[in-house]
Design an enzyme around this catalytic site. Structure first.
Site, short mmCIF file in Angstrom:
data_model
loop_
_atom_site.label_atom_id
_atom_site.label_comp_id
_atom_site.label_asym_id
_atom_site.label_seq_id
_atom_site.Cartn_x
_atom_site.Cartn_y
_atom_site.Cartn_z
N THR A 107 38.28 -11.23 44.42
CA THR A 107 40.04 -11.31 43.81
C THR A 107 40.50 -10.74 42.60
OG1 THR A 107 40.44 -13.39 45.75
CG2 THR A 107 42.01 -13.10 43.75
N CYS A 108 39.64 -11.30 41.67
CA CYS A 108 40.03 -10.36 40.44
C CYS A 108 39.91 -9.01 40.57
CB CYS A 108 38.68 -11.14 39.82
SG CYS A 108 38.70 -13.15 39.53
N SER A 109 39.10 -8.20 40.60
CA SER A 109 38.50 -6.99 40.71
C SER A 109 40.06 -6.79 42.05
CB SER A 109 37.49 -6.29 41.51
OG SER A 109 36.07 -6.79 40.27
N THR A 137 34.16 -10.37 40.84
CA THR A 137 34.58 -10.38 41.37
C THR A 137 35.85 -10.14 42.31
OG1 THR A 137 35.70 -12.29 40.06
CG2 THR A 137 33.11 -12.71 40.34
#
Length: 158
Positions: free
Chosen positions: A48-50, A46
């Site tokens: 922000t996560c990546s 996703t």
């Protein structure tokens, strides 16, 4: 009530990717006798996560280890295949990619969020904690963004 500093992590069976496929691992064994940083994301791959959360821990892994951290663990409500592919995509060789495919760990911590309106189902909240021999020493939860749960913030807390 969500897990709090001073609480012991619940003993849940989750999965990591092994040489021959998904392998079961108990949280009690994963964190036993270690100082660990555990961080959770709503979903692998996703935005922000990546773009920021996982990469921050990859870049700062050596600094975290220099401050006495034995293990860095990332968890998400994804299966072991997705967590493994996501870790490889971000060169996260030094991070344990812990699959919580059924959200059992997130539920046991009382750190879930309902993303069914976005087609994602029940997911983990974004959090980061310092765990010492299975006991939570510090917990930060980010309702939005990752100011409280970034690798840099955790480094400052060690």
């Amino acid at each position: 009530m969500p897990i709090q500093p001073g609480d012991t992590l619940p003993d849940i069976e989750l999965q990591v990717m092994g040489d021959k496929g998904p392998e079961k691992v108990r949280t009690s064994e994963l964190f036993a006798g270690k100082k660990a940083v555990l961080f959770a994301v709503p979903g692998a791959f996703t935005p922000t996560c990546s773009a920021a959360h996982l990469p921050g821990f990859v870049v700062n892994a050596d600094k975290l280890r220099a401050k006495g951290v034995d293990s860095i663990v990332c968890t998400s409500v994804n299966d072991a295949f997705v967590m493994d592919a996501w870790g490889k995509a971000h060169n996260a060789d030094e991070i344990v990619m812990l699959a919580d495919g059924l959200a059992e760990f997130a539920k046991a911590l009382d750190l879930t969020q309902d993303r069914t309106a976005n087609g994602m189902g029940i997911r983990s909240q974004r959090y980061a904690m310092i765990v010492n021999d299975g006991k939570v020493e510090l917990l930060h939860v980010d309702p939005q963004g990752l100011d409280l749960t970034s690798a840099e913030t955790i480094l400052e807390s060690l």
